[in-house]
Design a protein around this motif. Sequence first.
Motif, PDB file in Angstrom:
ATOM      1  N   GLN A  23     -27.965-126.963  86.051  1.00  0.00           N
ATOM      2  CA  GLN A  23     -28.680-128.140  85.580  1.00  0.00           C
ATOM      3  C   GLN A  23     -29.796-128.552  86.547  1.00  0.00           C
ATOM      4  O   GLN A  23     -30.851-129.012  86.122  1.00  0.00           O
ATOM      5  CB  GLN A  23     -27.697-129.310  85.375  1.00  0.00           C
ATOM      6  CG  GLN A  23     -26.697-129.090  84.250  1.00  0.00           C
ATOM      7  CD  GLN A  23     -27.369-128.796  82.911  1.00  0.00           C
ATOM      8  OE1 GLN A  23     -28.414-129.358  82.575  1.00  0.00           O
ATOM      9  NE2 GLN A  23     -26.776-127.891  82.142  1.00  0.00           N
ATOM     10  N   ARG A  24     -29.537-128.393  87.841  1.00  0.00           N
ATOM     11  CA  ARG A  24     -30.583-128.695  88.824  1.00  0.00           C
ATOM     12  C   ARG A  24     -31.779-127.770  88.649  1.00  0.00           C
ATOM     13  O   ARG A  24     -32.933-128.207  88.726  1.00  0.00           O
ATOM     14  CB  ARG A  24     -30.030-128.571  90.254  1.00  0.00           C
ATOM     15  CG  ARG A  24     -29.200-129.740  90.711  1.00  0.00           C
ATOM     16  CD  ARG A  24     -29.154-129.818  92.226  1.00  0.00           C
ATOM     17  NE  ARG A  24     -28.650-128.588  92.826  1.00  0.00           N
ATOM     18  CZ  ARG A  24     -27.383-128.386  93.140  1.00  0.00           C
ATOM     19  NH1 ARG A  24     -26.480-129.329  92.916  1.00  0.00           N
ATOM     20  NH2 ARG A  24     -27.002-127.258  93.696  1.00  0.00           N
ATOM     21  N   LEU A  25     -31.494-126.494  88.400  1.00  0.00           N
ATOM     22  CA  LEU A  25     -32.576-125.527  88.223  1.00  0.00           C
ATOM     23  C   LEU A  25     -33.367-125.822  86.949  1.00  0.00           C
ATOM     24  O   LEU A  25     -34.599-125.753  86.928  1.00  0.00           O
ATOM     25  CB  LEU A  25     -32.014-124.104  88.172  1.00  0.00           C
ATOM     26  CG  LEU A  25     -33.037-122.965  88.095  1.00  0.00           C
ATOM     27  CD1 LEU A  25     -34.038-123.054  89.244  1.00  0.00           C
ATOM     28  CD2 LEU A  25     -32.332-121.613  88.099  1.00  0.00           C
ATOM     29  N   ARG A  26     -32.668-126.190  85.893  1.00  0.00           N
ATOM     30  CA  ARG A  26     -33.353-126.559  84.656  1.00  0.00           C
ATOM     31  C   ARG A  26     -34.283-127.747  84.884  1.00  0.00           C
ATOM     32  O   ARG A  26     -35.394-127.798  84.368  1.00  0.00           O
ATOM     33  CB  ARG A  26     -32.327-126.904  83.560  1.00  0.00           C
ATOM     34  CG  ARG A  26     -31.788-125.708  82.800  1.00  0.00           C
ATOM     35  CD  ARG A  26     -30.705-126.114  81.810  1.00  0.00           C
ATOM     36  NE  ARG A  26     -31.143-127.174  80.907  1.00  0.00           N
ATOM     37  CZ  ARG A  26     -31.834-126.969  79.781  1.00  0.00           C
ATOM     38  NH1 ARG A  26     -32.166-125.737  79.425  1.00  0.00           N
ATOM     39  NH2 ARG A  26     -32.172-127.989  79.016  1.00  0.00           N
ATOM     40  N   MET A  27     -33.824-128.725  85.688  1.00  0.00           N
ATOM     41  CA  MET A  27     -34.642-129.897  85.959  1.00  0.00           C
ATOM     42  C   MET A  27     -35.854-129.529  86.808  1.00  0.00           C
ATOM     43  O   MET A  27     -36.957-130.058  86.580  1.00  0.00           O
ATOM     44  CB  MET A  27     -33.806-130.962  86.667  1.00  0.00           C
ATOM     45  CG  MET A  27     -34.478-132.327  86.714  1.00  0.00           C
ATOM     46  SD  MET A  27     -34.742-133.000  85.041  1.00  0.00           S
ATOM     47  CE  MET A  27     -35.533-134.551  85.415  1.00  0.00           C
ATOM     48  N   GLU A  28     -35.689-128.629  87.764  1.00  0.00           N
ATOM     49  CA  GLU A  28     -36.814-128.186  88.591  1.00  0.00           C
ATOM     50  C   GLU A  28     -37.880-127.517  87.726  1.00  0.00           C
ATOM     51  O   GLU A  28     -39.086-127.761  87.893  1.00  0.00           O
ATOM     52  CB  GLU A  28     -36.321-127.219  89.665  1.00  0.00           C
ATOM     53  CG  GLU A  28     -35.483-127.881  90.748  1.00  0.00           C
ATOM     54  CD  GLU A  28     -34.839-126.862  91.678  1.00  0.00           C
ATOM     55  OE1 GLU A  28     -35.267-125.689  91.647  1.00  0.00           O
ATOM     56  OE2 GLU A  28     -33.920-127.233  92.431  1.00  0.00           O
ATOM     57  N   GLU A  32     -41.941-128.998  86.727  1.00  0.00           N
ATOM     58  CA  GLU A  32     -43.185-128.241  86.862  1.00  0.00           C
ATOM     59  C   GLU A  32     -43.861-128.043  85.509  1.00  0.00           C
ATOM     60  O   GLU A  32     -45.087-128.101  85.399  1.00  0.00           O
ATOM     61  CB  GLU A  32     -42.917-126.888  87.534  1.00  0.00           C
ATOM     62  CG  GLU A  32     -42.566-126.982  88.997  1.00  0.00           C
ATOM     63  CD  GLU A  32     -43.655-127.657  89.812  1.00  0.00           C
ATOM     64  OE1 GLU A  32     -44.861-127.450  89.510  1.00  0.00           O
ATOM     65  OE2 GLU A  32     -43.320-128.405  90.744  1.00  0.00           O
ATOM     66  N   ALA A  33     -43.060-127.803  84.475  1.00  0.00           N
ATOM     67  CA  ALA A  33     -43.627-127.641  83.134  1.00  0.00           C
ATOM     68  C   ALA A  33     -44.301-128.941  82.696  1.00  0.00           C
ATOM     69  O   ALA A  33     -45.419-128.918  82.157  1.00  0.00           O
ATOM     70  CB  ALA A  33     -42.524-127.255  82.144  1.00  0.00           C
ATOM     71  N   ALA A  34     -43.650-130.069  82.949  1.00  0.00           N
ATOM     72  CA  ALA A  34     -44.220-131.367  82.583  1.00  0.00           C
ATOM     73  C   ALA A  34     -45.526-131.609  83.327  1.00  0.00           C
ATOM     74  O   ALA A  34     -46.493-132.127  82.749  1.00  0.00           O
ATOM     75  CB  ALA A  34     -43.220-132.479  82.889  1.00  0.00           C
ATOM     76  N   ARG A  35     -45.571-131.254  84.585  1.00  0.00           N
ATOM     77  CA  ARG A  35     -46.798-131.432  85.373  1.00  0.00           C
ATOM     78  C   ARG A  35     -47.944-130.610  84.782  1.00  0.00           C
ATOM     79  O   ARG A  35     -49.063-131.113  84.617  1.00  0.00           O
ATOM     80  CB  ARG A  35     -46.543-130.999  86.821  1.00  0.00           C
ATOM     81  CG  ARG A  35     -47.744-131.161  87.750  1.00  0.00           C
ATOM     82  CD  ARG A  35     -47.412-130.709  89.158  1.00  0.00           C
ATOM     83  NE  ARG A  35     -47.106-129.290  89.210  1.00  0.00           N
ATOM     84  CZ  ARG A  35     -48.040-128.328  89.274  1.00  0.00           C
ATOM     85  NH1 ARG A  35     -49.325-128.655  89.267  1.00  0.00           N
ATOM     86  NH2 ARG A  35     -47.685-127.064  89.325  1.00  0.00           N
ATOM     87  N   LEU A  36     -47.657-129.365  84.433  1.00  0.00           N
ATOM     88  CA  LEU A  36     -48.689-128.494  83.858  1.00  0.00           C
ATOM     89  C   LEU A  36     -49.099-128.959  82.466  1.00  0.00           C
ATOM     90  O   LEU A  36     -50.282-128.937  82.114  1.00  0.00           O
ATOM     91  CB  LEU A  36     -48.183-127.054  83.811  1.00  0.00           C
ATOM     92  CG  LEU A  36     -48.008-126.367  85.174  1.00  0.00           C
ATOM     93  CD1 LEU A  36     -47.256-125.048  85.024  1.00  0.00           C
ATOM     94  CD2 LEU A  36     -49.369-126.120  85.828  1.00  0.00           C
ATOM     95  N   PRO A  74     -35.310-131.459  79.668  1.00  0.00           N
ATOM     96  CA  PRO A  74     -34.582-132.197  80.717  1.00  0.00           C
ATOM     97  C   PRO A  74     -35.307-133.448  81.189  1.00  0.00           C
ATOM     98  O   PRO A  74     -34.682-134.481  81.429  1.00  0.00           O
ATOM     99  CB  PRO A  74     -34.457-131.160  81.845  1.00  0.00           C
ATOM    100  CG  PRO A  74     -34.449-129.850  81.127  1.00  0.00           C
ATOM    101  CD  PRO A  74     -35.452-130.031  80.018  1.00  0.00           C
ATOM    102  N   VAL A  75     -36.639-133.367  81.324  1.00  0.00           N
ATOM    103  CA  VAL A  75     -37.413-134.535  81.745  1.00  0.00           C
ATOM    104  C   VAL A  75     -37.342-135.629  80.685  1.00  0.00           C
ATOM    105  O   VAL A  75     -37.164-136.810  80.997  1.00  0.00           O
ATOM    106  CB  VAL A  75     -38.879-134.152  82.026  1.00  0.00           C
ATOM    107  CG1 VAL A  75     -39.775-135.381  82.025  1.00  0.00           C
ATOM    108  CG2 VAL A  75     -38.987-133.441  83.375  1.00  0.00           C
ATOM    109  N   LEU A  76     -37.473-135.258  79.432  1.00  0.00           N
ATOM    110  CA  LEU A  76     -37.406-136.249  78.359  1.00  0.00           C
ATOM    111  C   LEU A  76     -36.005-136.844  78.239  1.00  0.00           C
ATOM    112  O   LEU A  76     -35.852-138.043  77.993  1.00  0.00           O
ATOM    113  CB  LEU A  76     -37.836-135.617  77.033  1.00  0.00           C
ATOM    114  CG  LEU A  76     -39.346-135.470  76.845  1.00  0.00           C
ATOM    115  CD1 LEU A  76     -39.664-134.611  75.627  1.00  0.00           C
ATOM    116  CD2 LEU A  76     -40.012-136.834  76.720  1.00  0.00           C
TER     117      LEU A  76
END
Length: 224
Positions: A23-28, A32-36, A74-76
Amino acid sequence: MNSGGHSDTNERKPGGMSEQRRQRLRMEISREAARLFWLQGIEATTGEQIADAVGLSVRTIWRYFRNKESCAEPVLMYSVEWFLSVLRSWPLECSFEEHYATELTKLAKRYREPDEEADDLAASKMIVLANTEPALRTTWLMACDQVEREFAVIIARRLQRATDDVEVRMHAAAATAVVRVFSEALNAAYLSGTDLATIGDPREHLARAVRQATGGAIGDPVVS
């Protein structure tokens, strides 16, 4: 949910990683995807760029996400987890605005890590971006579906009805729609630099809207 024993999120399958690490890796990856996505748009963002930003292979990215748009999930979901916790802890004897105000005060006083603040901002950006990105909107609506399901449980308890009762489901759908629109408007105002004080008290706005959407059925304390 942890019942008090060892959490199953720390269990590891032979040859694999723990669920907690997964889950931590998914959030990481999601961060980055959200930033891009925010910087250059979803269409211009590739799986390769997301992988490079996290320092992983593209193959690993697709091991955790079905497509690039789903990388924002995950961010949402982070954006709705706190609200879900608010719903779950809503006492029968409290009005919605009273309980919501208490939880907001707790949140404001709680010490927060820098990552939490960054995740709040990333979630806000994805919610706003979802208005113009159809693929991302699907992901946002999936997150809102979790809110609707939780609302159904809470409403059923407050009305002493079954969660699959048609009226309960309609109230849950209406209340969730109000929360979604409210969240989209509030985040858009925040990111545009609008002084949120000009909008008024969000607790009163949201509570009033939930009452109106449910015909007054939800929002007041439950009198036994």
